[in-house]
Motif scaffolding. Structure first.
Motif, PDB file in Angstrom:
ATOM      1  N   CYS A 312      -6.646  42.465  35.159  1.00  0.00           N
ATOM      2  CA  CYS A 312      -7.765  41.999  35.969  1.00  0.00           C
ATOM      3  C   CYS A 312      -8.036  43.152  36.940  1.00  0.00           C
ATOM      4  N   ILE A 313      -8.840  44.120  36.486  1.00  0.00           N
ATOM      5  CA  ILE A 313      -8.945  45.419  37.159  1.00  0.00           C
ATOM      6  C   ILE A 313      -9.612  45.275  38.520  1.00  0.00           C
ATOM      7  N   GLY A 314      -8.984  45.892  39.530  1.00  0.00           N
ATOM      8  CA  GLY A 314      -9.500  45.769  40.893  1.00  0.00           C
ATOM      9  C   GLY A 314      -8.932  44.537  41.566  1.00  0.00           C
ATOM     10  N   ALA A 315      -9.601  44.086  42.615  1.00  0.00           N
ATOM     11  CA  ALA A 315      -9.122  42.914  43.350  1.00  0.00           C
ATOM     12  C   ALA A 315      -9.150  41.677  42.449  1.00  0.00           C
ATOM     13  N   PHE A 348      -4.986  43.770  23.634  1.00  0.00           N
ATOM     14  CA  PHE A 348      -5.190  42.900  24.789  1.00  0.00           C
ATOM     15  C   PHE A 348      -6.620  43.052  25.284  1.00  0.00           C
ATOM     16  N   THR A 349      -7.006  42.208  26.232  1.00  0.00           N
ATOM     17  CA  THR A 349      -8.299  42.355  26.898  1.00  0.00           C
ATOM     18  C   THR A 349      -8.070  42.633  28.377  1.00  0.00           C
ATOM     19  N   CYS A 350      -9.020  43.292  28.976  1.00  0.00           N
ATOM     20  CA  CYS A 350      -9.025  43.458  30.427  1.00  0.00           C
ATOM     21  C   CYS A 350     -10.467  43.328  30.914  1.00  0.00           C
ATOM     22  N   ILE A 351     -10.628  43.035  32.199  1.00  0.00           N
ATOM     23  CA  ILE A 351     -11.964  42.855  32.766  1.00  0.00           C
ATOM     24  C   ILE A 351     -12.073  43.633  34.064  1.00  0.00           C
ATOM     25  N   PRO A 352     -12.833  44.720  34.069  1.00  0.00           N
ATOM     26  CA  PRO A 352     -13.053  45.475  35.303  1.00  0.00           C
ATOM     27  C   PRO A 352     -13.885  44.649  36.298  1.00  0.00           C
ATOM     28  N   THR A 419      -6.697  60.966  26.414  1.00  0.00           N
ATOM     29  CA  THR A 419      -6.751  61.049  27.861  1.00  0.00           C
ATOM     30  C   THR A 419      -6.530  59.709  28.549  1.00  0.00           C
ATOM     31  N   GLY A 420      -6.768  58.633  27.850  1.00  0.00           N
ATOM     32  CA  GLY A 420      -6.533  57.336  28.460  1.00  0.00           C
ATOM     33  C   GLY A 420      -5.050  57.012  28.484  1.00  0.00           C
ATOM     34  N   THR A 421      -4.692  55.968  29.199  1.00  0.00           N
ATOM     35  CA  THR A 421      -3.355  55.389  29.089  1.00  0.00           C
ATOM     36  C   THR A 421      -3.483  54.121  28.270  1.00  0.00           C
ATOM     37  N   ILE A 422      -2.358  53.525  27.912  1.00  0.00           N
ATOM     38  CA  ILE A 422      -2.432  52.296  27.102  1.00  0.00           C
ATOM     39  C   ILE A 422      -3.026  51.162  27.930  1.00  0.00           C
ATOM     40  N   GLU A 423      -2.470  50.931  29.120  1.00  0.00           N
ATOM     41  CA  GLU A 423      -3.065  49.963  30.044  1.00  0.00           C
ATOM     42  C   GLU A 423      -4.158  50.642  30.859  1.00  0.00           C
ATOM     43  N   TRP A 424      -4.999  49.820  31.492  1.00  0.00           N
ATOM     44  CA  TRP A 424      -6.068  50.368  32.317  1.00  0.00           C
ATOM     45  C   TRP A 424      -5.613  50.633  33.748  1.00  0.00           C
ATOM     46  N   GLU A 425      -4.588  49.934  34.174  1.00  0.00           N
ATOM     47  CA  GLU A 425      -4.041  50.165  35.532  1.00  0.00           C
ATOM     48  C   GLU A 425      -2.550  50.440  35.424  1.00  0.00           C
TER      49      GLU A 425
END
Length: 425
Positions: A312-315, A348-352, A419-425
């Protein structure tokens, strides 16, 4: 039963873990020890059939320590840039090791998970006696296998504490309660600390700060529950062999510090029980299968300690967190139906924390974008993107935008690592 063992002495090679795995794959137990291993510690090891001194770059050849010379076990030294090197070809190396271990040293291929379980049950009972053990049960592979082993060994003298921080995937807390509380009859303390964690995380957007808050709060909740229990002498942990190796073993450089290797306080009041600390990850899964744990627990994908909190990217907001949980469940269900579970290393999914304009019920509205990530990797140091069939992606997209509240777009992340990582954070 006593198992034969091959001892690997780390003399500066970065191939120790690979070598240990290859010998274990032959059915012979193997452990890695530092070059500083002394005669007293060496004398306590049993079942040794041979010693491999495994060196790195050393123009003068690998030096064998006095402790190893004096032990009188059959010993060979390998040097990766010298004449005494293992074959680089996989088949040739396997044949070479097989001849050395079986024909030359006479080891028996008696390393298997059934023998391991029997040995660990005996060792746990010997260590713990009739005293009590406490385990933080996350529902992950390692802690779940440790729990099942301890239940088999000491039954009701184990207490498991499962802390639900509200950041687990859909159905995971319920699965822990069902498998361990009902099916295996464990003493299970379930703590729903969702509100406590999410209140602490409110408004926090920086990823490392989120991780620290989640980790610190987890320890506080666990400590509070531990203080309610009486007569606990042992703390069980799901430490596995890569944790020890990556944290710095022998002459090896530390890759990263693991919380369960060296991260515990010096004044810890408990004695540690770590029954799977000498196993590699796939071996831990094999033990879980042999103990009867369900496949969706044993083959659970890698999942970050902070859980969905870093997807859950960010706050973190409760509505967006729920959208991550629901979209992730849809993705996992459709991958399962398409036969991709076990074929794709992680998905997986993530949501910025961004919104874009969309249309719903013939009206404009602002919604989130769900990002799908699916990667394959061998060692998690690099990763390649899984090429998903468009028909499957369309099906997943349609389900997410129609079933998950607040979402109006679905994106597919095509970025490899690097250049990315596996996870977003």
């Amino acid at each position: 039963m006593q198992q034969d063992m091959i001892l690997i002495i780390d003399a500066g090679s970065d191939k120790n873990a690979q070598l240990a795995r290859e010998i274990r794959d032959l059915g012979v137990y193997t452990e890695i020890y530092p070059y500083s291993l002394g005669e007293e510690e060496l004398s306590k090891l049993v079942g040794i059939k041979g010693v491999i001194v495994n060196g790195g770059v050393n123009g003068e050849g690998v030096v064998i320590s006095d402790a190893i010379k004096n032990c009188r076990y059959p010993t060979v030294a390998y040097e990766y840039d010298g004449a005494a090197a293992l074959p680089e070809n996989d088949d040739e190396r396997k044949a070479h090791l097989s001849k050395l271990v079986f024909d030359t040293w006479g080891a028996e291929p008696n390393w298997n998970m059934e023998n391991f379980i029997a040995d660990q049950v005996e060792l746990i009972r010997k260590q713990v006696g009739d005293k009590k053990v406490l385990l933080a049960l996350s529902g992950g592979v390692d802690s779940s296998v440790v729990a099942a082993l301890l239940i088999k060994a000491i039954g009701n003298n184990l207490t498991c504490v499962h802390v639900n921080h509200g950041l687990l995937r859909k159905g995971e807390p319920e699965q822990v309660i069902n498998v361990f509380g009902k099916e295996l009859g464990a003493n299970l303390v379930y703590v729903d600390a969702t509100d406590r964690f999410l209140d602490k995380l409110a408004g926090v957007s920086e990823s490392e700060t989120k991780r620290k808050i989640i980790g610190a709060e987890f320890i506080r909740v666990f400590e509070e529950e531990a203080r309610k229990l009486k007569g606990i002498d042992f703390l069980a942990q799901g430490t596995i062999y890569p944790d020890i190796i990556e944290s710095g073993h022998g002459t090896a450089k530390a890759v990263k510090a693991h919380h369960n290797v060296g991260g515990l306080p010096d004044d810890l009041q408990f004695e540690l029980v770590e029954p799977v600390k000498m196993l590699f990850k796939d071996e831990v899964r094999m033990v879980g299968k042999a103990l009867g744990l369900p496949d969706n627990m044993v083959f659970r994908q890698p999942f970050p300690g902070p859980g969905l909190g870093v997807r859950c990217i960010g706050a973190i907001t409760r509505d967006r967190l729920e959208a991550v949980r629901e979209s992730d469940a849809i993705l996992r269900e459709e991958f399962e139906n398409a036969g991709l579970r076990g074929k794709v290393w992680q998905y997986f999914t993530c949501i910025p924390d961004i919104k874009s304009v969309g249309v719903k019920d013939n009206a404009r509205y602002m919604g989130w974008a769900v990002v799908i990530r699916a990667v394959n990797t061998v060692d998690a140091m690099t990763a390649e993107i899984e090429e998903i069939d468009y028909a499957l992606l369309h099906k997943i997209t349609n389900r997410i935008i129609n079933e998950v509240a607040g979402v109006n777009r679905v994106l597919y992340d095509l970025t490899p690592k690097p250049t990315g990582t596996i996870e977003w954070e």
